[in-house]
Design an enzyme around this catalytic site. Structure first.
Site, short mmCIF file in Angstrom:
data_model
loop_
_atom_site.label_atom_id
_atom_site.label_comp_id
_atom_site.label_asym_id
_atom_site.label_seq_id
_atom_site.Cartn_x
_atom_site.Cartn_y
_atom_site.Cartn_z
N CYS A 17 21.52 44.21 47.66
CA CYS A 17 20.78 43.85 46.71
C CYS A 17 21.29 44.81 45.51
O CYS A 17 21.78 46.25 45.56
CB CYS A 17 19.23 43.95 46.60
SG CYS A 17 18.69 42.82 48.04
N ARG A 50 28.46 44.93 45.80
CA ARG A 50 27.62 45.33 46.70
C ARG A 50 27.42 44.43 47.84
O ARG A 50 26.91 44.51 49.00
CB ARG A 50 26.12 45.81 46.32
CG ARG A 50 26.25 47.16 45.50
CD ARG A 50 25.14 47.18 44.56
NE ARG A 50 24.01 47.47 45.40
CZ ARG A 50 23.43 48.65 45.90
NH1 ARG A 50 24.09 49.63 45.30
NH2 ARG A 50 22.27 48.71 46.61
N TRP A 59 20.76 39.94 48.50
CA TRP A 59 21.29 39.89 49.68
C TRP A 59 20.14 39.53 50.80
O TRP A 59 19.30 40.34 51.07
CB TRP A 59 22.08 40.96 50.31
CG TRP A 59 22.85 41.15 51.43
CD1 TRP A 59 24.09 40.46 51.52
CD2 TRP A 59 22.80 41.71 52.61
NE1 TRP A 59 24.74 40.36 52.50
CE2 TRP A 59 24.01 41.23 53.49
CE3 TRP A 59 21.84 42.32 53.23
CZ2 TRP A 59 23.80 41.51 54.89
CZ3 TRP A 59 21.85 42.54 54.77
CH2 TRP A 59 23.10 42.25 55.47
N ASN A 68 14.65 45.90 45.30
CA ASN A 68 15.60 46.34 46.37
C ASN A 68 14.99 47.10 47.59
O ASN A 68 14.25 48.01 47.17
CB ASN A 68 16.74 47.32 46.15
CG ASN A 68 17.92 46.60 45.19
OD1 ASN A 68 17.92 45.51 44.81
ND2 ASN A 68 18.93 47.38 44.74
N GLY A 69 15.38 46.59 48.79
CA GLY A 69 14.70 47.32 49.97
C GLY A 69 13.59 46.55 50.71
O GLY A 69 14.21 45.08 50.73
N GLU A 78 40.40 52.26 63.62
CA GLU A 78 40.32 52.09 62.07
C GLU A 78 41.07 50.77 61.50
O GLU A 78 40.70 49.93 60.86
CB GLU A 78 40.41 53.24 61.07
CG GLU A 78 40.43 52.93 59.66
CD GLU A 78 39.14 52.39 59.13
OE1 GLU A 78 38.10 52.53 60.10
OE2 GLU A 78 39.07 51.90 57.93
N LYS A 123 39.91 47.28 60.29
CA LYS A 123 40.27 46.42 58.99
C LYS A 123 41.07 45.26 59.21
O LYS A 123 40.71 44.39 58.44
CB LYS A 123 41.55 47.43 58.50
CG LYS A 123 40.89 48.82 57.88
CD LYS A 123 40.34 48.51 56.47
CE LYS A 123 39.48 49.53 56.01
NZ LYS A 123 38.23 49.71 56.71
N GLU A 173 38.11 42.87 59.74
CA GLU A 173 37.08 42.50 58.69
C GLU A 173 37.76 41.86 57.64
O GLU A 173 37.33 41.16 56.51
CB GLU A 173 36.29 43.83 58.13
CG GLU A 173 37.17 45.09 57.54
CD GLU A 173 36.35 46.12 57.19
OE1 GLU A 173 35.16 46.05 56.79
OE2 GLU A 173 36.90 47.17 57.14
N HIS A 208 43.67 50.11 82.77
CA HIS A 208 42.44 50.07 83.25
C HIS A 208 41.45 48.79 82.93
O HIS A 208 40.55 48.43 83.08
CB HIS A 208 41.41 51.19 83.12
CG HIS A 208 42.08 52.54 83.52
ND1 HIS A 208 42.13 52.69 84.94
CD2 HIS A 208 42.65 53.56 83.03
CE1 HIS A 208 42.74 53.97 85.04
NE2 HIS A 208 43.18 54.33 83.89
N LYS A 216 28.91 46.44 50.99
CA LYS A 216 29.22 47.57 50.86
C LYS A 216 28.30 48.64 51.02
O LYS A 216 28.75 49.55 51.80
CB LYS A 216 29.61 47.84 49.15
CG LYS A 216 30.29 49.05 48.78
CD LYS A 216 31.60 49.20 49.50
CE LYS A 216 32.24 50.51 49.18
NZ LYS A 216 33.51 50.80 50.14
C1 F6R Z 1 34.48 49.26 56.82
C2 F6R Z 1 33.30 49.85 56.05
C3 F6R Z 1 31.95 49.87 57.01
C4 F6R Z 1 31.38 51.18 56.47
C5 F6R Z 1 29.97 51.37 57.12
C6 F6R Z 1 29.51 52.64 56.86
O1 F6R Z 1 35.51 49.04 56.07
O2 F6R Z 1 33.44 49.76 55.03
O3 F6R Z 1 32.33 50.00 58.27
O4 F6R Z 1 32.13 52.26 56.86
O5 F6R Z 1 29.06 50.49 56.68
O6 F6R Z 1 29.21 52.97 55.68
P1 F6R Z 1 28.96 54.20 54.73
O7 F6R Z 1 30.36 55.10 54.80
O8 F6R Z 1 28.60 54.11 53.37
O9 F6R Z 1 27.77 54.96 55.62
#
Ligand code: F6R
Length: 603
Positions: free
Chosen positions: A2, A27, A74, A100-101, A476, A480, A483, A499, A598
């Site tokens: 949100c 967000r 959201w 928000n929350g 990583e 990527k 996602e 294994h 985000k």
């Molecule tokens: C992947 C991504 C998420 C964040 C995770 C933690 O691209 O962005 O996996 O890394 O949600 O977020 P933060 O770093 O904001 O705690």
């Protein structure tokens, strides 16, 4: 997640709020809405969907009034729908609230309010708030006192912005465990859940603390403690982000812009004050046990940090996924929880931090957002200086986190006598060279990864393998690919293939192998052969000039020779670009991957 934006000033509020909502789109959200106050009337327009669609349908910018609030939702309580979208109002349409929350005691409050005759229009937890404010105003309380009384009844986390038709030029705002900032203009005041929303108007901000509320009118802001009503003198902070920095800068997507900004992000993070590293090292050195707590991409950075601290400084730390912390760890006095989070708002990491504090452990943190919730709970809060990251996928914040953790490992290694002054200087100099090296790599591999992505149009799955510090980088790359390109993928330490995962390899299976410099190189070549012997198609990332690797594989992305410890900063670049190009080729929006947000502010 949100987002909130509110305006009290002399201009027409709705277009400004609409612009702010668009800046909050990153967000992640499923519905949006605006409320304005004009001519003793509350106007509300809201719906499920994207802001542009809602605006096309309802012309949000047409709404009158110089005061208003807006929200991107959201869904948490109740599915995305027009009724569940914010703002929410009381039954007489006098009071509008964006939130928000999560209100944890909303069922109990709802029951009480239904008993008092209130009718609910939505399934949200938020709707109890306008009814409660109305309830207290009916008992003779003034607007802000009614909000104060309401806040006292709420349990959970909330950032609130509230309007009331009876006081048209006023916004009342409250913060409890959900971020809220106030923007100060000449004859206007703004409120937002985060900074980019207000950047076009002002760079002067006040960051609200938990338990504080504010009354905003055109050009005037008063902050008080919710509980006592005492006035709080707040520091005004200057934000050095320009609105352009928060926009796409000519690139088709924020994700690409942010991938290309990584050399600057590394450069800026290298500016960490030496004193800060000293202070952090002191705390870590005294720790009985160090937990590096993080989620997703930040967890991968934590794994690199754990490796660097162990290998260079002989400091052992446990990298643990935040949501698993309370399930599997027993923090105690003397332990240190080092929370790593780009947003500083991730609920799972915040929870781990709170658990740590409750158990007497110390909390330090590394975030990219000044004044974020995690920084506020930390004894020492350190900052990566990546600038705003708008794309949902973390890219430049990842390399900034790694840069910071490497600096820390170098510092601790030197201090503990694990490396000589000469070795320290050599490593530090090579790290300082990384902005230029990564700039060149990005120039070179952008076209190559685009081409490779096109070759892989039909690929349905891909596996990543690496060893040592190459393994978190492989994780990583895999995250990527999932996602952004929505391609099923997994990452394995290359030695683990035999294994189990090797059973997945059949003719044509894509395996991306990270041959990082260092002693594991020979063993990696052996693992590549294991895959090839089963018909797997291997894309290899290897140091340039490694002719032997080229003899073993179909396709190589050559990368500059750097120290093994620095390799994640270089190897992750083609992996991010590959996922980006494959996502775009498949018609996805890389800035807003489906189902993701985000700032993940629910556990
Ligand atoms: C992947 C991504 C998420 C964040 C995770 C933690 O691209 O962005 O996996 O890394 O949600 O977020 P933060 O770093 O904001 O705690």
């Amino acid at each position: 997640m949100c987002g909130i934006i509110g305006y009290a000033g002399t201009e027409k509020a709705a277009p400004l709020i609409l612009d702010g909502l668009k800046r909050l789109e990153y967000r992640g959200y499923d519905s949006a809405g605006i409320a304005t106050v004009s001519d003793n009337e509350l106007q509300i327009k809201k719906d499920q969907g994207k802001i542009d669609e809602i605006n096309n349908e309802l012309t949000l910018s047409d709404m009158n009034g110089n005061t208003g609030i807006g929200h991107t939702r959201w869904a948490t309580h109740g599915a995305p729908s027009q009724n569940n979208a914010h703002p929410h109002t009381d039954n007489e349409n006098k009071i509008a609230v964006v939130h928000n929350g999560i209100i944890e005691n909303y069922s109990e409050l709802r029951e009480f309010l239904v008993g008092e005759g209130y009718e609910f229009q939505s399934e949200t937890d938020t709707e109890v708030i306008p009814h409660l404010v109305d309830h207290f105003m009916n008992q003779g309380k003034k607007f802000e006192d009614a909000v104060r009384n309401t806040a006292a009844r709420l349990e959970g986390s909330y950032a609130l912005a509230i309007t009331f038709v009876g006081e048209p030029g006023k916004l009342v705002i409250v913060r409890e465990q959900s971020p809220l900032i106030v923007g100060l203009g000449a004859d206007e005041s703004l409120v937002a859940s985060d900074i980019p929303a207000i950047l076009p108007h002002t760079k002067r901000v006040i960051i609200l603390d938990d338990g504080e509320m504010g009354v905003l009118t055109a050009g005037n802001v008063e902050i008080t403690r919710v509980e006592s009503g005492e006035t709080v003198e707040k520091e005004i902070q200057e934000v050095d982000w320009s609105p352009e920095m928060a926009e796409k800068g000519g690139h088709p997507h924020f994700m690409l812009k942010e991938i290309l900004e990584q050399p600057d992000a590394i450069q800026n993070t290298l500016r960490v004050p030496e004193g800060e590293l000293g202070e952090l090292s002191k705390i870590l050195e005294k720790a009985d046990h160090i937990y590096l707590v993080a989620c997703g991409t930040s967890h991968h950075a934590a794994l690199v940090g754990k490796y660097a601290l162990a290998k260079l400084a002989d400091v052992s730390a446990e990298a643990i996924i935040s949501s698993e912390f309370q399930e599997s760890c027993v923090p105690k006095e003397g332990d240190v929880v080092f929370a790593i989070s780009q947003s500083g708002e991730t609920a799972d990491t915040l929870k781990a931090v709170r658990v740590a504090i409750e158990n007497g452990a110390k909390v330090v943190s590394l975030t990219n957002v000044v004044g974020s919730s995690i920084t506020r709970l930390s004894e020492l809060s350190c900052l990566t200086r990546a600038g705003p990251e708008i794309g949902v996928a973390a890219t430049k914040t990842f390399v900034s986190q790694i840069t910071y953790l490497l600096l820390l490992a170098f510092h601790m290694a030197r201090k503990r006598g694990q490396i000589s002054g000469e070795e320290f200087n050599d490593m530090a100099n090579q790290l300082r060279g990384l902005p230029d090296i990564t700039r060149e790599v990005l120039d070179e591999v952008n076209t190559q990864t685009k081409k490779i992505g096109e070759e892989y149009t039909d690929i349905k799955r891909g596996y990543f393998i690496g060893r040592g510090i190459g393994f978190p980088t492989a994780m990583e790359g895999s995250l990527k690919l999932k996602e952004i390109a929505y391609v099923h993928s997994g990452a394995y330490p290359a030695g683990e293939l035999k294994h189990g995962p090797l059973a997945l390899v059949e003719p044509g299976t894509l395996v991306i192998a990270l041959v990082t410099p260092g002693p594991a190189r020979e063993r990696m070549i052996g693992n590549i052969e294991e895959v090839r012997a089963r018909g797997g198609k291997v894309l290899t990332l290897a140091p340039e000039g490694d002719k032997e690797v080229k003899e073993h594989v179909e396709e190589v992305i050559s990368l500059p020779q750097v120290l093994e410890i620095l390799s994640p900063l270089v190897y992750v670049l083609p992996l991010q670009l590959l996922a980006y190009h494959m996502g775009v080729d498949r018609g996805h929006d890389p800035d807003k991957p489906r189902h993701l947000a985000k700032s993940v502010t629910v556990e």
